[in-house]
Write a protein that holds these residues in place. Structure first.
Motif, PDB file in Angstrom:
ATOM      1  N   ALA A 173       0.819  -1.207   0.000  1.00 20.95           N
ATOM      2  CA  ALA A 173       0.000   0.000   0.000  1.00 20.95           C
ATOM      3  C   ALA A 173       0.857   1.263   0.000  1.00 20.95           C
ATOM      4  O   ALA A 173       0.501   2.268  -0.626  1.00 20.95           O
ATOM      5  CB  ALA A 173      -0.935   0.004   1.202  1.00 20.95           C
ATOM      6  N   MET A 174       1.994   1.220   0.681  1.00 23.48           N
ATOM      7  CA  MET A 174       2.868   2.387   0.735  1.00 23.48           C
ATOM      8  C   MET A 174       3.568   2.632  -0.595  1.00 23.48           C
ATOM      9  O   MET A 174       4.116   3.711  -0.826  1.00 23.48           O
ATOM     10  CB  MET A 174       3.913   2.216   1.843  1.00 23.48           C
ATOM     11  CG  MET A 174       3.358   2.305   3.242  1.00 23.48           C
ATOM     12  SD  MET A 174       4.643   2.379   4.510  1.00 23.48           S
ATOM     13  CE  MET A 174       5.378   0.748   4.369  1.00 23.48           C
ATOM     14  N   MET A 175       3.538   1.649  -1.471  1.00 21.35           N
ATOM     15  CA  MET A 175       4.228   1.757  -2.746  1.00 21.35           C
ATOM     16  C   MET A 175       3.367   2.415  -3.817  1.00 21.35           C
ATOM     17  O   MET A 175       3.877   2.997  -4.773  1.00 21.35           O
ATOM     18  CB  MET A 175       4.641   0.357  -3.219  1.00 21.35           C
ATOM     19  CG  MET A 175       5.358   0.318  -4.554  1.00 21.35           C
ATOM     20  SD  MET A 175       5.811  -1.373  -5.006  1.00 21.35           S
ATOM     21  CE  MET A 175       4.213  -2.118  -5.244  1.00 21.35           C
ATOM     22  N   ARG A 176       2.043   2.327  -3.652  1.00 18.91           N
ATOM     23  CA  ARG A 176       1.132   2.793  -4.685  1.00 18.91           C
ATOM     24  C   ARG A 176       0.477   4.120  -4.311  1.00 18.91           C
ATOM     25  O   ARG A 176       0.089   4.319  -3.166  1.00 18.91           O
ATOM     26  CB  ARG A 176       0.040   1.737  -4.919  1.00 18.91           C
ATOM     27  CG  ARG A 176       0.591   0.426  -5.452  1.00 18.91           C
ATOM     28  CD  ARG A 176       1.271   0.607  -6.805  1.00 18.91           C
ATOM     29  NE  ARG A 176       2.003  -0.579  -7.218  1.00 18.91           N
ATOM     30  CZ  ARG A 176       2.729  -0.656  -8.309  1.00 18.91           C
ATOM     31  NH1 ARG A 176       2.838   0.378  -9.097  1.00 18.91           N
ATOM     32  NH2 ARG A 176       3.369  -1.754  -8.612  1.00 18.91           N
ATOM     33  N   PRO A 177       0.345   5.025  -5.276  1.00 18.62           N
ATOM     34  CA  PRO A 177      -0.319   6.305  -4.991  1.00 18.62           C
ATOM     35  C   PRO A 177      -1.800   6.099  -4.724  1.00 18.62           C
ATOM     36  O   PRO A 177      -2.454   5.297  -5.383  1.00 18.62           O
ATOM     37  CB  PRO A 177      -0.089   7.113  -6.271  1.00 18.62           C
ATOM     38  CG  PRO A 177       0.098   6.082  -7.339  1.00 18.62           C
ATOM     39  CD  PRO A 177       0.798   4.933  -6.676  1.00 18.62           C
ATOM     40  N   PRO A 179      -5.506   8.472  -3.530  1.00 14.04           N
ATOM     41  CA  PRO A 179      -5.987   9.852  -3.525  1.00 14.04           C
ATOM     42  C   PRO A 179      -5.554  10.629  -2.277  1.00 14.04           C
ATOM     43  O   PRO A 179      -5.430  11.843  -2.313  1.00 14.04           O
ATOM     44  CB  PRO A 179      -7.515   9.686  -3.569  1.00 14.04           C
ATOM     45  CG  PRO A 179      -7.722   8.372  -4.249  1.00 14.04           C
ATOM     46  CD  PRO A 179      -6.589   7.501  -3.760  1.00 14.04           C
ATOM     47  N   TYR A 180      -5.323   9.905  -1.176  1.00  9.78           N
ATOM     48  CA  TYR A 180      -5.011  10.570   0.085  1.00  9.78           C
ATOM     49  C   TYR A 180      -3.567  10.377   0.542  1.00  9.78           C
ATOM     50  O   TYR A 180      -3.212  10.754   1.656  1.00  9.78           O
ATOM     51  CB  TYR A 180      -5.970  10.080   1.178  1.00  9.78           C
ATOM     52  CG  TYR A 180      -6.079   8.570   1.266  1.00  9.78           C
ATOM     53  CD1 TYR A 180      -5.180   7.820   1.999  1.00  9.78           C
ATOM     54  CD2 TYR A 180      -7.088   7.905   0.586  1.00  9.78           C
ATOM     55  CE1 TYR A 180      -5.272   6.450   2.061  1.00  9.78           C
ATOM     56  CE2 TYR A 180      -7.201   6.526   0.645  1.00  9.78           C
ATOM     57  CZ  TYR A 180      -6.294   5.801   1.392  1.00  9.78           C
ATOM     58  OH  TYR A 180      -6.403   4.426   1.436  1.00  9.78           O
ATOM     59  N   GLN A 181      -2.720   9.765  -0.284  1.00 12.54           N
ATOM     60  CA  GLN A 181      -1.318   9.619   0.100  1.00 12.54           C
ATOM     61  C   GLN A 181      -0.426   9.421  -1.118  1.00 12.54           C
ATOM     62  O   GLN A 181      -0.857   8.916  -2.142  1.00 12.54           O
ATOM     63  CB  GLN A 181      -1.137   8.443   1.076  1.00 12.54           C
ATOM     64  CG  GLN A 181      -1.320   7.081   0.436  1.00 12.54           C
ATOM     65  CD  GLN A 181      -1.118   5.946   1.424  1.00 12.54           C
ATOM     66  OE1 GLN A 181      -1.360   6.103   2.610  1.00 12.54           O
ATOM     67  NE2 GLN A 181      -0.684   4.805   0.928  1.00 12.54           N
ATOM     68  N   SER A 182       0.824   9.833  -0.987  1.00 13.03           N
ATOM     69  CA  SER A 182       1.810   9.672  -2.053  1.00 13.03           C
ATOM     70  C   SER A 182       2.618   8.399  -1.816  1.00 13.03           C
ATOM     71  O   SER A 182       2.782   7.968  -0.666  1.00 13.03           O
ATOM     72  CB  SER A 182       2.752  10.879  -2.087  1.00 13.03           C
ATOM     73  OG  SER A 182       2.031  12.068  -2.343  1.00 13.03           O
ATOM     74  N   PRO A 183       3.135   7.772  -2.872  1.00 12.44           N
ATOM     75  CA  PRO A 183       3.935   6.554  -2.693  1.00 12.44           C
ATOM     76  C   PRO A 183       5.272   6.858  -2.032  1.00 12.44           C
ATOM     77  O   PRO A 183       5.816   7.956  -2.164  1.00 12.44           O
ATOM     78  CB  PRO A 183       4.123   6.061  -4.133  1.00 12.44           C
ATOM     79  CG  PRO A 183       4.004   7.293  -4.971  1.00 12.44           C
ATOM     80  CD  PRO A 183       2.981   8.141  -4.289  1.00 12.44           C
ATOM     81  N   LEU A 184       5.788   5.876  -1.314  1.00 11.67           N
ATOM     82  CA  LEU A 184       7.071   6.022  -0.640  1.00 11.67           C
ATOM     83  C   LEU A 184       8.120   5.170  -1.348  1.00 11.67           C
ATOM     84  O   LEU A 184       7.804   4.100  -1.875  1.00 11.67           O
ATOM     85  CB  LEU A 184       6.964   5.574   0.827  1.00 11.67           C
ATOM     86  CG  LEU A 184       6.040   6.387   1.728  1.00 11.67           C
ATOM     87  CD1 LEU A 184       5.977   5.749   3.111  1.00 11.67           C
ATOM     88  CD2 LEU A 184       6.498   7.831   1.833  1.00 11.67           C
ATOM     89  N   PRO A 185       9.385   5.595  -1.352  1.00  5.84           N
ATOM     90  CA  PRO A 185      10.447   4.789  -1.954  1.00  5.84           C
ATOM     91  C   PRO A 185      10.657   3.502  -1.155  1.00  5.84           C
ATOM     92  O   PRO A 185      10.312   3.409   0.027  1.00  5.84           O
ATOM     93  CB  PRO A 185      11.671   5.702  -1.876  1.00  5.84           C
ATOM     94  CG  PRO A 185      11.368   6.656  -0.761  1.00  5.84           C
ATOM     95  CD  PRO A 185       9.889   6.872  -0.806  1.00  5.84           C
ATOM     96  N   GLU A 186      11.256   2.516  -1.819  1.00  2.00           N
ATOM     97  CA  GLU A 186      11.401   1.195  -1.201  1.00  2.00           C
ATOM     98  C   GLU A 186      12.183   1.233   0.111  1.00  2.00           C
ATOM     99  O   GLU A 186      11.784   0.594   1.090  1.00  2.00           O
ATOM    100  CB  GLU A 186      12.084   0.237  -2.175  1.00  2.00           C
ATOM    101  CG  GLU A 186      12.223  -1.181  -1.635  1.00  2.00           C
ATOM    102  CD  GLU A 186      12.781  -2.142  -2.654  1.00  2.00           C
ATOM    103  OE1 GLU A 186      13.329  -3.167  -2.241  1.00  2.00           O
ATOM    104  OE2 GLU A 186      12.671  -1.861  -3.860  1.00  2.00           O
ATOM    105  N   ASN A 187      13.280   1.979   0.161  1.00  2.00           N
ATOM    106  CA  ASN A 187      14.074   1.991   1.394  1.00  2.00           C
ATOM    107  C   ASN A 187      13.290   2.568   2.562  1.00  2.00           C
ATOM    108  O   ASN A 187      13.430   2.131   3.702  1.00  2.00           O
ATOM    109  CB  ASN A 187      15.386   2.765   1.189  1.00  2.00           C
ATOM    110  CG  ASN A 187      15.156   4.217   0.804  1.00  2.00           C
ATOM    111  OD1 ASN A 187      14.082   4.594   0.355  1.00  2.00           O
ATOM    112  ND2 ASN A 187      16.180   5.037   0.986  1.00  2.00           N
ATOM    113  N   ARG A 188      12.426   3.547   2.276  1.00  2.39           N
ATOM    114  CA  ARG A 188      11.607   4.136   3.346  1.00  2.39           C
ATOM    115  C   ARG A 188      10.530   3.164   3.798  1.00  2.39           C
ATOM    116  O   ARG A 188      10.251   3.055   5.001  1.00  2.39           O
ATOM    117  CB  ARG A 188      10.977   5.441   2.843  1.00  2.39           C
ATOM    118  CG  ARG A 188      10.066   6.125   3.871  1.00  2.39           C
ATOM    119  CD  ARG A 188      10.796   6.416   5.159  1.00  2.39           C
ATOM    120  NE  ARG A 188       9.901   7.026   6.139  1.00  2.39           N
ATOM    121  CZ  ARG A 188       9.998   6.858   7.452  1.00  2.39           C
ATOM    122  NH1 ARG A 188      10.964   6.074   7.953  1.00  2.39           N
ATOM    123  NH2 ARG A 188       9.160   7.455   8.261  1.00  2.39           N
TER     124      ARG A 188
END
Length: 222
Positions: A173-177, A179-188
């Motif tokens: 979920a953190m990888m995909r954009p 509507p309410y959040q931006s994706p995060l890089p893999e290391n993060r």
């Protein structure tokens, strides 16, 4: 070295072992039919809220959750439940108002709670399909480790499997954009998962990626 599963006990005596596994008469053909049904239901969600990319998200979560479960020593019927729960874990989104799902910007606590209520709906759907363990995993997909500790024995199988689905879901979920959040890089994303071990995430599920394999940029293990 023992696997996480070897430290898990069977569910309490108040629950039968059959309550947490597929019935013996459930053969491969029926399992395949259930997976096809779950795919059809998820297609309905995808058509309604296509910007969520629900089908591809759930497919990646299923792949990752299955691998994590295998690393933890899960086999047989329980492995089928892990994959089924992962593929179905966002089916309840069909009951969430579209304008809320599409909202841009931060969600209020009330709005977030409304979106997360989809887990309870999805769990009820899984129960109607006679998948009680999968239903339990879906129902607790947003529940953090510290809260689960007060609900389940630390060495129970259901506690471990809920934790596996949660880690696989959050990582993707953190990888995909959204509507309410931006994706995060893999290391993060990896940093968040590791930092949350023992508080937000089940330590045994967090440990698995360090056992000789890694998650790729696509969200699948490689």
């Amino acid at each position: 070295m023992s696997s996480p599963l070897s430290r898990c006990r069977r569910p309490r005596a108040t629950k039968r072992a059959s309550d947490f596994r597929a019935p013996d008469a459930l053969d491969v053909e029926i399992l395949d039919t259930q997976m096809e049904m779950s795919s059809a239901l998820m297609y309905c969600v995808e058509m309604r809220e296509h910007q969520l990319q629900t089908i591809s998200h759930c497919a990646r979560v299923a792949m990752t959750a299955r691998w994590l479960a295998q690393q933890a020593g899960v086999r047989g019927d329980q492995l089928h439940d892990v994959q089924f729960a992962a593929r179905m874990h966002e089916i309840g989104m069909m009951a969430i108002p579209s304008k809320l799902v599409k909202k841009k910007g931060p969600l209020t606590p009330e709005e977030l709670a409304r979106i997360r209520s989809q887990a309870r709906i999805g769990a009820e759907i899984a129960r109607t399909m006679q998948r009680p363990l999968a239903a339990l995993m879906i129902e607790h997909q947003y529940t953090d480790y510290e809260t689960l500790e007060r609900k389940f024995s630390r060495d129970s199988l259901e506690f471990l499997l809920i934790g596996i689905l949660r880690v696989a879901d959050v990582f993707d979920a953190m990888m995909r954009p959204r509507p309410y959040q931006s994706p995060l890089p893999e290391n993060r994303r990896l940093e968040i998962i590791r930092d949350g071990a023992g508080t937000k995430f089940h330590p045994a599920a967090v440990e698995a990626p360090g056992r000789g394999r890694a998650w790729g940029k696509s969200g699948a293990v490689k």
